[in-house]
Design a protein around this motif. Structure first.
Motif, PDB file in Angstrom:
ATOM      1  N   SER A   6       0.860  -1.175   0.000  1.00 46.54           N
ATOM      2  CA  SER A   6       0.000   0.000   0.000  1.00 46.54           C
ATOM      3  C   SER A   6       0.902   1.232   0.000  1.00 46.54           C
ATOM      4  CB  SER A   6      -0.903  -0.004   1.247  1.00 46.54           C
ATOM      5  OG  SER A   6      -1.693   1.156   1.287  1.00 46.54           O
ATOM      6  N   LEU A   7       0.700   2.126  -0.952  1.00 50.74           N
ATOM      7  CA  LEU A   7       1.565   3.291  -1.103  1.00 50.74           C
ATOM      8  C   LEU A   7       0.960   4.520  -0.443  1.00 50.74           C
ATOM      9  CD1 LEU A   7       2.511   2.913  -4.888  1.00 50.74           C
ATOM     10  CD2 LEU A   7       3.874   2.203  -2.917  1.00 50.74           C
ATOM     11  N   SER A   8       1.833   5.462  -0.087  1.00 55.25           N
ATOM     12  CA  SER A   8       1.360   6.764   0.356  1.00 55.25           C
ATOM     13  C   SER A   8       0.691   7.467  -0.820  1.00 55.25           C
ATOM     14  CB  SER A   8       2.529   7.603   0.874  1.00 55.25           C
ATOM     15  OG  SER A   8       3.417   7.914  -0.195  1.00 55.25           O
ATOM     16  N   ALA A   9      -0.056   8.518  -0.541  1.00 52.54           N
ATOM     17  CA  ALA A   9      -0.795   9.205  -1.611  1.00 52.54           C
ATOM     18  C   ALA A   9       0.149   9.747  -2.679  1.00 52.54           C
ATOM     19  CB  ALA A   9      -1.638  10.333  -1.014  1.00 52.54           C
ATOM     20  N   ARG A  10       1.278  10.328  -2.250  1.00 60.14           N
ATOM     21  CA  ARG A  10       2.171  10.928  -3.237  1.00 60.14           C
ATOM     22  C   ARG A  10       2.877   9.866  -4.072  1.00 60.14           C
ATOM     23  NH1 ARG A  10       7.667  11.642  -1.989  1.00 60.14           N
ATOM     24  NH2 ARG A  10       8.303  10.874   0.058  1.00 60.14           N
ATOM     25  N   ALA A 128       9.833  25.525 -10.594  1.00 59.09           N
ATOM     26  CA  ALA A 128       9.700  26.325 -11.820  1.00 59.09           C
ATOM     27  C   ALA A 128      10.916  26.137 -12.711  1.00 59.09           C
ATOM     28  CB  ALA A 128       9.521  27.799 -11.462  1.00 59.09           C
ATOM     29  N   GLU A 129      12.105  26.209 -12.127  1.00 62.23           N
ATOM     30  CA  GLU A 129      13.333  26.012 -12.885  1.00 62.23           C
ATOM     31  C   GLU A 129      13.370  24.626 -13.516  1.00 62.23           C
ATOM     32  OE1 GLU A 129      13.056  27.091  -9.836  1.00 62.23           O
ATOM     33  OE2 GLU A 129      14.247  28.928  -9.543  1.00 62.23           O
ATOM     34  N   PHE A 130      12.841  23.637 -12.781  1.00 64.44           N
ATOM     35  CA  PHE A 130      12.864  22.273 -13.289  1.00 64.44           C
ATOM     36  C   PHE A 130      11.921  22.108 -14.480  1.00 64.44           C
ATOM     37  CE2 PHE A 130      11.687  17.729 -13.224  1.00 64.44           C
ATOM     38  CZ  PHE A 130      12.950  17.198 -13.403  1.00 64.44           C
ATOM     39  N   ARG A 131      10.762  22.742 -14.424  1.00 57.69           N
ATOM     40  CA  ARG A 131       9.840  22.658 -15.564  1.00 57.69           C
ATOM     41  C   ARG A 131      10.472  23.298 -16.807  1.00 57.69           C
ATOM     42  NH1 ARG A 131       5.390  23.661 -11.700  1.00 57.69           N
ATOM     43  NH2 ARG A 131       4.098  21.779 -11.553  1.00 57.69           N
ATOM     44  N   PHE A 132      11.145  24.432 -16.631  1.00 63.17           N
ATOM     45  CA  PHE A 132      11.831  25.050 -17.768  1.00 63.17           C
ATOM     46  C   PHE A 132      12.934  24.126 -18.290  1.00 63.17           C
ATOM     47  CE2 PHE A 132      10.489  29.491 -16.362  1.00 63.17           C
ATOM     48  CZ  PHE A 132       9.671  29.702 -17.462  1.00 63.17           C
ATOM     49  N   PHE A 133      13.638  23.459 -17.388  1.00 59.45           N
ATOM     50  CA  PHE A 133      14.686  22.517 -17.802  1.00 59.45           C
ATOM     51  C   PHE A 133      14.103  21.396 -18.651  1.00 59.45           C
ATOM     52  CE2 PHE A 133      16.316  18.251 -16.797  1.00 59.45           C
ATOM     53  CZ  PHE A 133      17.538  18.317 -17.460  1.00 59.45           C
ATOM     54  N   ILE A 134      12.968  20.836 -18.227  1.00 62.54           N
ATOM     55  CA  ILE A 134      12.325  19.762 -18.993  1.00 62.54           C
ATOM     56  C   ILE A 134      12.062  20.227 -20.423  1.00 62.54           C
ATOM     57  CG2 ILE A 134      10.193  18.414 -19.233  1.00 62.54           C
ATOM     58  CD1 ILE A 134      10.010  18.408 -16.165  1.00 62.54           C
ATOM     59  N   GLU A 135      11.508  21.435 -20.537  1.00 62.24           N
ATOM     60  CA  GLU A 135      11.194  21.972 -21.851  1.00 62.24           C
ATOM     61  C   GLU A 135      12.456  22.181 -22.680  1.00 62.24           C
ATOM     62  OE1 GLU A 135       7.983  25.215 -23.241  1.00 62.24           O
ATOM     63  OE2 GLU A 135       9.582  26.027 -22.005  1.00 62.24           O
ATOM     64  N   ASP A 136      13.491  22.766 -22.075  1.00 59.01           N
ATOM     65  CA  ASP A 136      14.738  23.028 -22.789  1.00 59.01           C
ATOM     66  C   ASP A 136      15.448  21.733 -23.200  1.00 59.01           C
ATOM     67  OD1 ASP A 136      14.323  25.748 -22.542  1.00 59.01           O
ATOM     68  OD2 ASP A 136      15.577  25.954 -20.755  1.00 59.01           O
ATOM     69  N   ALA A 137      15.191  20.657 -22.456  1.00 59.25           N
ATOM     70  CA  ALA A 137      15.826  19.373 -22.761  1.00 59.25           C
ATOM     71  C   ALA A 137      15.090  18.597 -23.851  1.00 59.25           C
ATOM     72  CB  ALA A 137      15.926  18.526 -21.495  1.00 59.25           C
ATOM     73  N   GLY A 138      13.998  19.153 -24.379  1.00 64.03           N
ATOM     74  CA  GLY A 138      13.305  18.503 -25.487  1.00 64.03           C
ATOM     75  C   GLY A 138      12.114  17.663 -25.101  1.00 64.03           C
ATOM     76  N   TYR A 139      11.515  17.976 -23.942  1.00 66.51           N
ATOM     77  CA  TYR A 139      10.344  17.233 -23.484  1.00 66.51           C
ATOM     78  C   TYR A 139       9.169  18.191 -23.300  1.00 66.51           C
ATOM     79  CZ  TYR A 139      13.652  13.501 -22.471  1.00 66.51           C
ATOM     80  OH  TYR A 139      14.617  12.547 -22.587  1.00 66.51           O
ATOM     81  N   PHE A 140       7.978  17.634 -23.257  1.00 71.43           N
ATOM     82  CA  PHE A 140       6.818  18.447 -22.905  1.00 71.43           C
ATOM     83  C   PHE A 140       6.047  17.753 -21.778  1.00 71.43           C
ATOM     84  CE2 PHE A 140       5.015  15.440 -25.890  1.00 71.43           C
ATOM     85  CZ  PHE A 140       3.710  15.234 -25.459  1.00 71.43           C
ATOM     86  N   ILE A 141       5.350  18.559 -20.997  1.00 69.05           N
ATOM     87  CA  ILE A 141       4.586  18.039 -19.859  1.00 69.05           C
ATOM     88  C   ILE A 141       3.239  17.561 -20.370  1.00 69.05           C
ATOM     89  CG2 ILE A 141       3.516  18.622 -17.653  1.00 69.05           C
ATOM     90  CD1 ILE A 141       5.807  20.688 -17.281  1.00 69.05           C
ATOM     91  N   ALA A 142       3.044  16.248 -20.351  1.00 66.14           N
ATOM     92  CA  ALA A 142       1.830  15.646 -20.903  1.00 66.14           C
ATOM     93  C   ALA A 142       0.743  15.479 -19.850  1.00 66.14           C
ATOM     94  CB  ALA A 142       2.164  14.281 -21.513  1.00 66.14           C
ATOM     95  N   LEU A 143       1.146  15.313 -18.604  1.00 62.85           N
ATOM     96  CA  LEU A 143       0.183  15.040 -17.530  1.00 62.85           C
ATOM     97  C   LEU A 143       0.767  15.540 -16.224  1.00 62.85           C
ATOM     98  CD1 LEU A 143      -2.536  13.584 -16.900  1.00 62.85           C
ATOM     99  CD2 LEU A 143      -1.193  11.514 -16.460  1.00 62.85           C
ATOM    100  N   GLU A 144      -0.099  16.038 -15.350  1.00 56.10           N
ATOM    101  CA  GLU A 144       0.347  16.484 -14.026  1.00 56.10           C
ATOM    102  C   GLU A 144      -0.700  16.129 -12.980  1.00 56.10           C
ATOM    103  OE1 GLU A 144       2.991  20.402 -14.060  1.00 56.10           O
ATOM    104  OE2 GLU A 144       1.077  20.756 -15.081  1.00 56.10           O
ATOM    105  N   ASN A 145      -0.216  15.994 -11.761  1.00 52.92           N
ATOM    106  CA  ASN A 145      -1.087  15.806 -10.604  1.00 52.92           C
ATOM    107  C   ASN A 145      -0.452  16.576  -9.451  1.00 52.92           C
ATOM    108  OD1 ASN A 145      -3.114  14.943  -8.914  1.00 52.92           O
ATOM    109  ND2 ASN A 145      -2.618  12.764  -9.043  1.00 52.92           N
ATOM    110  N   MET A 146      -1.231  16.859  -8.442  1.00 55.63           N
ATOM    111  CA  MET A 146      -0.689  17.483  -7.236  1.00 55.63           C
ATOM    112  C   MET A 146      -1.337  16.829  -6.024  1.00 55.63           C
ATOM    113  SD  MET A 146      -0.480  21.506  -6.048  1.00 55.63           S
ATOM    114  CE  MET A 146       1.140  21.902  -6.738  1.00 55.63           C
ATOM    115  N   ILE A 147      -0.503  16.509  -5.044  1.00 53.95           N
ATOM    116  CA  ILE A 147      -0.941  15.803  -3.845  1.00 53.95           C
ATOM    117  C   ILE A 147      -0.630  16.641  -2.617  1.00 53.95           C
ATOM    118  CG2 ILE A 147      -0.657  13.692  -2.454  1.00 53.95           C
ATOM    119  CD1 ILE A 147      -1.959  13.206  -5.175  1.00 53.95           C
ATOM    120  N   TRP A 148      -1.557  16.656  -1.669  1.00 58.28           N
ATOM    121  CA  TRP A 148      -1.319  17.246  -0.353  1.00 58.28           C
ATOM    122  C   TRP A 148      -1.139  16.096   0.628  1.00 58.28           C
ATOM    123  CZ3 TRP A 148      -0.343  21.327   2.718  1.00 58.28           C
ATOM    124  CH2 TRP A 148      -0.718  21.270   4.045  1.00 58.28           C
TER     125      TRP A 148
END
Length: 239
Positions: A6-10, A128-148
């Motif tokens: 059983s995994l934690s939510a995140r 924020a810096e990491f998302r820009f890095f992903i884009e600069d490295a040739g990837y796009f964000i296809a899906l996201e989720n956020m957990i509390w």
């Protein structure tokens, strides 16, 4: 450990993003729970579980052995992707690390990173810096989720090779293009939390006088507030 994991939510959010049936590489596998879960649920054909530290890797090995999954989960002592060979897996999981560390892992051996079909990422800082890095490295964000979970907000990102339609805006990099588009309910909580914290800090700084440092900090703080306000407006939230 016995029975189904059983995994934690995140960590559940991380596991859920991996394409079912793929071979998976989990860098920083810690206790090995995500690899075990993926195999137990029939979501991964095989998992390479790696960690830079011998202690966590040994704990993971014990858990994998107790689950009877040593045939399906390979454990390796590895600093990032050092002991991974390109082509061994389809999905890369990087979770529970700072954004700068994740960036170093991904950029240190780009040919190995490029061999994955998808990247499942959970940066815990410098987001924020990491998302820009992903884009600069040739990837796009296809899906996201956020957990509390346990008093913290955790973004989870699925990145694929290719370019997005447009360059990420500053607020998209800060808060997540898909989270904003989908008006994610936990992002709404995060924005409200940030708004309250920043406004409280702004009130405190108003008493700090007109010294150069105080003025500079107030300008930086106002910039952060403006980005939160823009994101909240996109979400249809009152500000």
């Amino acid at each position: 450990m016995a029975g189904k994991i059983s995994l934690s939510a995140r960590m559940q959010a991380v596991a859920d993003m991996a394409t079912s049936g793929n071979r998976v590489a989990d860098v920083g596998c810690d206790h090995g729970y995500v690899p075990i879960y993926l195999v137990q649920q029939g979501r991964a054909a095989h998992v390479i579980a790696m960690d830079v530290n011998a202690g966590p890797l040994e704990r993971a090995r014990r858990h994998v052995e107790e689950a009877g999954l040593l045939t399906y989960i390979t454990l390796r002592l590895s600093d990032g992707l050092t002991n991974f060979c390109a082509g061994e897996a389809d999905t890369l999981i990087l979770a529970g690390m700072g954004g700068r560390l994740m960036q170093r892992i991904l950029s240190r051996e780009p040919e190995k990173t490029a061999s994955f079909q998808e990247l499942i990422l959970q940066p815990q800082s410098e987001i924020a810096e990491f998302r820009f890095f992903i884009e600069d490295a040739g990837y796009f964000i296809a899906l996201e989720n956020m957990i509390w979970e346990e008093g913290k907000f955790y973004p989870v990102i699925k990145a694929l090779k290719g370019n997005g339609k447009e360059r990420l805006s500053e607020e998209e990099a800060r808060f997540g293009p898909v989270l904003l588009q989908k008006k994610h309910p936990i992002l709404k909580e995060y924005l409200a939390d940030q708004w309250n914290k920043l406004c409280t800090l702004q009130e405190e700084l108003s008493l700090a006088g007109e010294g150069e440092r105080a003025v500079k900090r107030r300008m930086e703080l106002q910039r952060e507030i403006n980005y939160v306000k823009m994101a909240a407006e996109k979400m249809g939230m009152p500000v």
